[in-house]
Design an enzyme around this catalytic site. Structure first.
Site, PDB file in Angstrom:
ATOM      1  N   ASP A  35       0.826  -1.232   0.000  1.00 51.14           N
ATOM      2  CA  ASP A  35       0.000   0.000   0.000  1.00 51.14           C
ATOM      3  C   ASP A  35       0.848   1.266   0.000  1.00 51.14           C
ATOM      4  OD1 ASP A  35       0.672  -0.267   2.733  1.00 51.14           O
ATOM      5  OD2 ASP A  35      -1.372   0.104   3.470  1.00 51.14           O
ATOM      6  N   ASP A 170      -5.763   0.009   5.723  1.00 52.54           N
ATOM      7  CA  ASP A 170      -6.601  -0.362   6.869  1.00 52.54           C
ATOM      8  C   ASP A 170      -7.775   0.599   7.024  1.00 52.54           C
ATOM      9  OD1 ASP A 170      -4.461  -2.031   7.072  1.00 52.54           O
ATOM     10  OD2 ASP A 170      -3.657  -1.147   8.899  1.00 52.54           O
TER      11      ASP A 170
HETATM   12  C1  GLA Z   1       0.066  -2.424   8.488  1.00 51.77           C
HETATM   13  C2  GLA Z   1      -0.234  -1.035   7.926  1.00 51.77           C
HETATM   14  C3  GLA Z   1      -0.810  -1.116   6.520  1.00 51.77           C
HETATM   15  C4  GLA Z   1       0.031  -2.011   5.624  1.00 51.77           C
HETATM   16  C5  GLA Z   1       0.350  -3.332   6.312  1.00 51.77           C
HETATM   17  C6  GLA Z   1       1.315  -4.181   5.504  1.00 51.77           C
HETATM   18  O1  GLA Z   1      -1.130  -3.100   8.691  1.00 51.77           O
HETATM   19  O2  GLA Z   1      -1.148  -0.373   8.764  1.00 51.77           O
HETATM   20  O3  GLA Z   1      -0.940   0.177   5.980  1.00 51.77           O
HETATM   21  O4  GLA Z   1       1.199  -1.353   5.218  1.00 51.77           O
HETATM   22  O5  GLA Z   1       0.904  -3.141   7.596  1.00 51.77           O
HETATM   23  O6  GLA Z   1       0.731  -4.584   4.327  1.00 51.77           O
END
Ligand code: GLA
Length: 404
Positions: A35, A170
């Site tokens: 992301d 997220d």
């Molecule tokens: C955490 C971060 C997300 C993403 C994941 C790895 O959950 O909050 O933004 O980068 O790690 O994919």
């Protein structure tokens, strides 16, 4: 705690009737550490919600309580803390800060939060509290902020106030997830498509119960390594702005131009982006065995190239292999602990749960928690609310309508 219990508790604490806003945690099916590289992800919201009960105040104070923690915070909105307090309230204060930065004057509010998302398990309890808080405060605000900006606002709160350089995944899926679907998100344009997940498969989430202490630092380090990769590659290919723009051919042709560790990090991201899009195609074609293979490949890549797995995650992944009804699984989320996600035929989930728990406990002496999940709806008003937040599938993302 039911929403009426939460409303009752709120009335006891604040002597006012609340509105309740709820936002879920998430599990990512595939597309890890892509992301923040402007890439693709395929998460689902899951049925663990954080609820924010809210009522307006006539002064400019923000009073924050939680059902899980005893401390009460009482802030003057004109003099908010400038940096984190290392407390559960940081995510909420961060959201207020981000709203004010975006030009939205928050009004005084009483808030009581209740979180169901397991904390520290990599299921985005932080995104859930941020989104629930943002919706609760926006419902009181006279100023309109387009709701498609909520995920970005919450991300800004976490990046700049809390200090974790997380991507957008997220917060986005916590806002826009849809029951029965995963969400294929282009993290550059924020365009997304809903990908149906068959009703006869479950997302079985296995919690290693391990949270590695230095995960925050390691996460930020991975981001820096990706940025270093982009800097080096953009000297060879001037159009490159993020690893999203790099093809496998470009990367392999110029492997020598990168230090070995940076090359491994880049290779994971470039190939993971392809796996995400392939997984969405396979879900649509009903080819769950192919999705399962992509999940296994993703795990290997996270373990060997990106180096964000840990022994417990590898043991949990191995414990699932060969069980009836199992299509595939992998670590999910940032890594260094937390959970695995497993695609399992609904008819086999109970055996799966039992056998994985036995296998994991035998190797680690840790008793895991196992959650049998289905893709759930994203955030929305639930109790007694005049404001409805609805998710639409347009590129506009979220729309808001008031029903009075
Ligand atoms: C955490 C971060 C997300 C993403 C994941 C790895 O959950 O909050 O933004 O980068 O790690 O994919």
């Amino acid at each position: 705690m039911s929403s009426s219990d939460l409303a009752n508790r709120f009335e006891k604490e604040f002597h006012a009737k609340p509105e309740i806003f709820s936002a879920p945690g998430r599990v990512n099916l595939i597309g890890e550490h892509t992301d923040y590289n402007d890439g693709f992800v395929l998460p689902s919201a899951i049925g663990f919600y954080t609820h924010a009960a809210v009522s307006p105040r006539s002064d400019r104070r923000l009073v924050l309580r939680s059902t899980e923690f005893a401390d009460v915070f009482d802030f003057d909105l004109n003099h908010l803390p400038l940096r984190r307090l290392d407390s559960w309230c940081d995510y909420m204060v961060g959201v207020v800060w981000a709203l004010e930065q975006a030009g939205c004057r928050c009004s005084g509010a009483n808030l009581l939060v209740h979180g169901e998302v397991p904390i520290g398990a990599g299921l985005s309890s932080s995104a859930a509290i941020e989104v629930a808080t943002a919706l609760a405060l926006l419902s009181l605000s006279q100023e309109e902020i387009p709701l498609r900006e909520v995920p970005r606002l919450c991300q800004k709160a976490e990046n700049e106030f809390v200090g974790a350089r997380v991507g957008i995944m997220d917060q986005f899926v916590s806002c826009l997830g849809k029951e029965g679907h995963a969400l294929l998100l282009d993290c550059r344009s924020l365009n997304f498509e809903l990908v149906p997940i068959p009703a006869d498969v479950k997302l079985v989430v296995c919690n290693t119960m391990v949270k590695h202490e230095h995960s925050g630092g390691e996460y930020n380090r991975r981001r820096e390594q990706c940025e270093q990769g982009v800097r080096l590659l953009s000297k060879l290919f001037p159009g490159i702005k993020a690893l999203r723009d790099v093809s496998t051919d470009q990367l392999t042709a110029h492997a020598d131009a990168l230090p070995p560790v940076i090359y491994s990090r880049c290779r994971h991201v470039v190939e993971e982006n392809q796996r995400v899009q392939e997984a969405a195609r396979c879900f649509r074609a009903g080819d769950l065995a192919a999705v399962g293979k992509l999940m296994r490949d993703s795990h290997r890549s996270l373990r060997d190239l990106y180096e964000v797995s840990c022994r417990e995650l590898d043991v949990m992944v191995a414990a699932a292999e060969g069980l009836p009804g199992f299509y595939g699984g992998r670590m999910t989320g940032g890594g260094f602990g937390g959970c695995t996600v497993n695609l399992v035929a609904a008819s086999h989930t109970e055996t799966f749960r039992r056998e994985v728990a036995l296998g994991y406990e035998r190797e680690t002496s840790i008793s895991p928690e196992i959650y049998i999940c289905s893709p759930a709806n994203g955030a929305g008003a639930s109790v007694g609310s005049k404001v409805r937040f609805t998710a639409s599938e347009t590129p506009e993302g979220i729309t808001r309508s008031k029903s009075n």
